[in-house]
Scaffold this motif. Structure first.
Motif, PDB file in Angstrom:
ATOM      1  N   TRP A  39      -0.943  -3.179  23.067  1.00  0.00           N
ATOM      2  CA  TRP A  39       0.249  -2.565  22.455  1.00  0.00           C
ATOM      3  C   TRP A  39      -0.099  -1.761  21.208  1.00  0.00           C
ATOM      4  CZ3 TRP A  39       3.896  -2.739  25.853  1.00  0.00           C
ATOM      5  CH2 TRP A  39       3.846  -3.762  26.803  1.00  0.00           C
ATOM      6  N   SER A  55      -3.324 -13.501  19.475  1.00  0.00           N
ATOM      7  CA  SER A  55      -3.787 -14.008  20.772  1.00  0.00           C
ATOM      8  C   SER A  55      -3.017 -13.451  21.965  1.00  0.00           C
ATOM      9  CB  SER A  55      -3.668 -15.536  20.794  1.00  0.00           C
ATOM     10  OG  SER A  55      -2.333 -15.923  20.894  1.00  0.00           O
ATOM     11  N   GLY A 106      -2.631 -10.847  24.955  1.00  0.00           N
ATOM     12  CA  GLY A 106      -1.684  -9.762  25.244  1.00  0.00           C
ATOM     13  C   GLY A 106      -1.311  -8.974  24.008  1.00  0.00           C
ATOM     14  N   VAL A 107      -2.238  -8.809  23.077  1.00  0.00           N
ATOM     15  CA  VAL A 107      -1.885  -8.114  21.835  1.00  0.00           C
ATOM     16  C   VAL A 107      -2.448  -6.687  21.740  1.00  0.00           C
ATOM     17  CG1 VAL A 107      -1.319 -10.091  20.390  1.00  0.00           C
ATOM     18  CG2 VAL A 107      -3.726  -9.475  20.665  1.00  0.00           C
ATOM     19  N   ASP A 165       6.118 -10.064  13.892  1.00  0.00           N
ATOM     20  CA  ASP A 165       6.347  -9.358  15.154  1.00  0.00           C
ATOM     21  C   ASP A 165       7.336  -8.232  14.889  1.00  0.00           C
ATOM     22  OD1 ASP A 165       5.706 -10.298  18.276  1.00  0.00           O
ATOM     23  OD2 ASP A 165       7.344  -8.840  18.057  1.00  0.00           O
ATOM     24  N   PHE A 166       7.221  -7.130  15.651  1.00  0.00           N
ATOM     25  CA  PHE A 166       8.153  -6.019  15.418  1.00  0.00           C
ATOM     26  C   PHE A 166       9.446  -6.154  16.212  1.00  0.00           C
ATOM     27  CE2 PHE A 166       6.609  -2.437  18.593  1.00  0.00           C
ATOM     28  CZ  PHE A 166       6.766  -3.303  19.668  1.00  0.00           C
ATOM     29  N   SER A 167       9.558  -7.191  17.044  1.00  0.00           N
ATOM     30  CA  SER A 167      10.786  -7.386  17.818  1.00  0.00           C
ATOM     31  C   SER A 167      11.768  -8.247  17.014  1.00  0.00           C
ATOM     32  CB  SER A 167      10.432  -8.060  19.152  1.00  0.00           C
ATOM     33  OG  SER A 167      11.513  -8.827  19.614  1.00  0.00           O
ATOM     34  N   TYR A 212       6.404 -19.499  29.965  1.00  0.00           N
ATOM     35  CA  TYR A 212       6.394 -19.861  28.542  1.00  0.00           C
ATOM     36  C   TYR A 212       6.770 -21.326  28.309  1.00  0.00           C
ATOM     37  CZ  TYR A 212       5.048 -15.376  26.677  1.00  0.00           C
ATOM     38  OH  TYR A 212       4.312 -14.259  26.343  1.00  0.00           O
ATOM     39  N   SER A 264       8.178  -6.962  11.442  1.00  0.00           N
ATOM     40  CA  SER A 264       7.462  -5.769  10.982  1.00  0.00           C
ATOM     41  C   SER A 264       6.502  -5.280  12.059  1.00  0.00           C
ATOM     42  CB  SER A 264       6.658  -6.105   9.716  1.00  0.00           C
ATOM     43  OG  SER A 264       5.793  -5.056   9.363  1.00  0.00           O
ATOM     44  N   ASN A 265       6.381  -3.971  12.102  1.00  0.00           N
ATOM     45  CA  ASN A 265       5.283  -3.403  12.862  1.00  0.00           C
ATOM     46  C   ASN A 265       4.001  -3.799  12.124  1.00  0.00           C
ATOM     47  OD1 ASN A 265       3.323  -1.547  13.943  1.00  0.00           O
ATOM     48  ND2 ASN A 265       5.057  -0.329  14.651  1.00  0.00           N
ATOM     49  N   ILE A 266       2.959  -4.193  12.824  1.00  0.00           N
ATOM     50  CA  ILE A 266       1.779  -4.626  12.066  1.00  0.00           C
ATOM     51  C   ILE A 266       1.175  -3.481  11.249  1.00  0.00           C
ATOM     52  CG2 ILE A 266       1.182  -6.618  13.520  1.00  0.00           C
ATOM     53  CD1 ILE A 266      -1.248  -4.854  14.357  1.00  0.00           C
ATOM     54  N   PHE A 323       6.505   3.179  19.775  1.00  0.00           N
ATOM     55  CA  PHE A 323       6.844   1.862  19.218  1.00  0.00           C
ATOM     56  C   PHE A 323       8.314   1.521  19.471  1.00  0.00           C
ATOM     57  CE2 PHE A 323       3.348   2.554  15.821  1.00  0.00           C
ATOM     58  CZ  PHE A 323       2.407   1.877  16.582  1.00  0.00           C
ATOM     59  N   GLN A 379       1.605 -10.415  15.775  1.00  0.00           N
ATOM     60  CA  GLN A 379       2.237 -10.259  17.107  1.00  0.00           C
ATOM     61  C   GLN A 379       2.584 -11.633  17.695  1.00  0.00           C
ATOM     62  OE1 GLN A 379      -0.952  -6.959  17.918  1.00  0.00           O
ATOM     63  NE2 GLN A 379       0.517  -6.852  19.581  1.00  0.00           N
ATOM     64  N   CYS A 380       3.368 -12.368  16.924  1.00  0.00           N
ATOM     65  CA  CYS A 380       3.602 -13.796  17.216  1.00  0.00           C
ATOM     66  C   CYS A 380       4.631 -14.036  18.316  1.00  0.00           C
ATOM     67  CB  CYS A 380       4.012 -14.510  15.942  1.00  0.00           C
ATOM     68  SG  CYS A 380       5.635 -13.982  15.328  1.00  0.00           S
ATOM     69  N   TRP A 383      10.202  -5.154  24.494  1.00  0.00           N
ATOM     70  CA  TRP A 383       9.889  -6.522  24.050  1.00  0.00           C
ATOM     71  C   TRP A 383      11.146  -7.298  23.679  1.00  0.00           C
ATOM     72  CZ3 TRP A 383       6.198  -9.632  25.122  1.00  0.00           C
ATOM     73  CH2 TRP A 383       4.983  -9.094  25.546  1.00  0.00           C
ATOM     74  N   TYR A 407       5.104  -9.957  33.067  1.00  0.00           N
ATOM     75  CA  TYR A 407       4.114 -10.837  33.710  1.00  0.00           C
ATOM     76  C   TYR A 407       4.599 -12.285  33.840  1.00  0.00           C
ATOM     77  CZ  TYR A 407       3.556 -11.644  28.723  1.00  0.00           C
ATOM     78  OH  TYR A 407       3.830 -11.901  27.406  1.00  0.00           O
TER      79      TYR A 407
HETATM   80  C1  LIG Z   1       2.127 -10.639  24.716  1.00  0.00           C
HETATM   81  S1  LIG Z   1       2.983 -10.867  23.243  1.00  0.00           S
HETATM   82  C2  LIG Z   1       1.973 -11.821  22.204  1.00  0.00           C
HETATM   83  C3  LIG Z   1       1.539 -12.956  22.863  1.00  0.00           C
HETATM   84  C4  LIG Z   1       1.733 -14.299  22.254  1.00  0.00           C
HETATM   85  N1  LIG Z   1       0.449 -14.913  22.314  1.00  0.00           N
HETATM   86  C5  LIG Z   1       2.690 -15.060  23.116  1.00  0.00           C
HETATM   87  O1  LIG Z   1       2.520 -15.015  24.342  1.00  0.00           O
HETATM   88  O2  LIG Z   1       3.582 -15.688  22.605  1.00  0.00           O
HETATM   89  C6  LIG Z   1       2.849  -9.323  22.410  1.00  0.00           C
HETATM   90  C7  LIG Z   1       3.747  -9.253  21.174  1.00  0.00           C
HETATM   91  O3  LIG Z   1       3.351  -8.102  20.422  1.00  0.00           O
HETATM   92  C8  LIG Z   1       4.515  -7.589  19.801  1.00  0.00           C
HETATM   93  N2  LIG Z   1       4.191  -6.228  19.390  1.00  0.00           N
HETATM   94  C9  LIG Z   1       3.849  -5.184  20.183  1.00  0.00           C
HETATM   95  N3  LIG Z   1       3.524  -4.114  19.431  1.00  0.00           N
HETATM   96  C10 LIG Z   1       3.659  -4.500  18.137  1.00  0.00           C
HETATM   97  C11 LIG Z   1       3.465  -3.839  16.889  1.00  0.00           C
HETATM   98  N4  LIG Z   1       3.051  -2.568  16.827  1.00  0.00           N
HETATM   99  N5  LIG Z   1       3.680  -4.527  15.745  1.00  0.00           N
HETATM  100  C12 LIG Z   1       4.116  -5.824  15.796  1.00  0.00           C
HETATM  101  N6  LIG Z   1       4.323  -6.498  16.939  1.00  0.00           N
HETATM  102  C13 LIG Z   1       4.087  -5.840  18.100  1.00  0.00           C
HETATM  103  C14 LIG Z   1       5.603  -7.745  20.862  1.00  0.00           C
HETATM  104  O4  LIG Z   1       6.897  -7.727  20.316  1.00  0.00           O
HETATM  105  C15 LIG Z   1       5.224  -9.103  21.472  1.00  0.00           C
HETATM  106  O5  LIG Z   1       5.955 -10.138  20.879  1.00  0.00           O
END
Ligand SMILES: C[S@@+](CC[C@H](N)C(=O)[O-])C[C@H]1O[C@@H](n2cnc3c(N)ncnc32)[C@H](O)[C@@H]1O
Length: 271
Positions: free
Chosen positions: A129, A123, A125-126, A79-81, A26, A104-106, A6, A58-59, A13, A191
């Motif tokens: 991870w 949605s 790409g979630v 989101d955790f970032s 984006y 927060s980490n989910i 993580f 994961q917003c 991220w 990507y």
């Molecule tokens: C591809 S993006 C989400 C896509 C979103 N639909 C977008 O394109 O705006 C994946 C997100 O998951 C978050 N992420 C990855 N692992 C996570 C975790 N364990 N907890 C919370 N967020 C996480 C990343 O920081 C990233 O912002």
């Protein structure tokens, strides 16, 4: 061990936030005018969200969360970032679209958030991870109100098995059944852009469709709809090209149709 994965992924991220916010993919400047970054499938499949309490897992930097808030939902994005949450909060302020963003980490969200929601949304790409869908489903169920629903749209695990090197055919390069094994990548690019990244390392996981469905069913959710689509939300294979609806398709002459995305809607029973 997951904590190390993580931490590495968070660094990756965090760096993507700036790259993504400047990317054509984006389209942040366009979003500031249209105030809607949602694609047609989730808009149609979510239905009317106005007045709904929504939790967006994961917003990223909040464009979709703010789009939903602009449609009248009362949105909490997670989101955790820290960089993603920082940008999401600043966009909310700049555009005067109220929304709550939590870093927060989910998997540890119950330590940072209370309450329940009409809709839990996530949605594109979630799942890649997330190492563990059992606890993911528990978190979703925990934050859903009885009578509320969970909605996900994401890359189809079958569509992610192909070797990206081959530009004119599909060749399987990855396992569908990975038994929860972690995959280590050193891509150096996201990507969404050609900008090289410093934090190249990323850890990802694959989840078969059965695992996605069964973990949601095991926490008591009732699946109302499950769809598979022969197009993708991003250029997941070099053969795909972007259509004006925002999705990426195989050329019309390509003879095979394979699933590249899925969506699922699941209800929590009334008490
Ligand atoms: C591809 S993006 C989400 C896509 C979103 N639909 C977008 O394109 O705006 C994946 C997100 O998951 C978050 N992420 C990855 N692992 C996570 C975790 N364990 N907890 C919370 N967020 C996480 C990343 O920081 C990233 O912002």
């Amino acid at each position: 061990m997951n904590d190390e994965y993580f931490d590495t992924n968070r660094k990756n991220w965090n760096e993507r936030v700036e790259i993504h916010s400047k990317s054509k993919f984006y389209g942040l400047e366009k979003f500031k005018k249209t105030r809607n970054s949602l694609l047609r499938l989730e808009q149609k499949e979510l239905g009317d969200v106005s007045g709904k309490l929504m939790l967006h897992l994961q917003c990223h930097f909040g464009m979709d969360s703010l789009s939903l808030a602009n449609m009248g939902a009362i949105v909490t994005g997670v989101d955790f970032s820290d960089k993603a949450v920082e940008l999401a909060r600043s966009l909310s302020k700049e555009l005067a679209i109220p929304a709550n963003f939590i870093e927060s980490n989910i998997y540890s969200l119950t330590e940072h958030l209370t309450g329940q929601f009409d809709i839990v949304f996530t949605s594109y790409g979630v799942l890649a991870w997330l190492p563990d869908l059992e606890n993911w489903a528990k978190i979703i169920n925990h934050f859903l109100k009885p009578g509320g629903f969970f909605y996900i749209i994401d890359g189809h695990p079958f569509g992610q098995l192909f070797d990206e090197k081959f530009k004119d055919h599909l060749r399987i390069a990855y396992n569908y059944f990975t038994e929860g094994q972690v995959e280590h990548y050193e891509d150096g690019y996201t990507y969404a852009s050609d900008t090289p990244m410093k934090n190249k390392t990323a850890y990802e996981w694959r989840h078969p469709i059965s695992s996605i469905i069964n973990n949601l069913v095991n926490v008591g959710l009732t699946i109302e709809k499950f769809h598979e689509y022969p197009y993708s939300e991003y250029k997941s294979h070099p053969m795909l090209f972007k259509h004006e609806d925002g999705y990426y398709y195989f050329p019309p002459e390509f003879p095979y149709k394979v699933p590249l995305m899925f969506s699922l809607k699941a209800f929590k029973k009334e008490e």
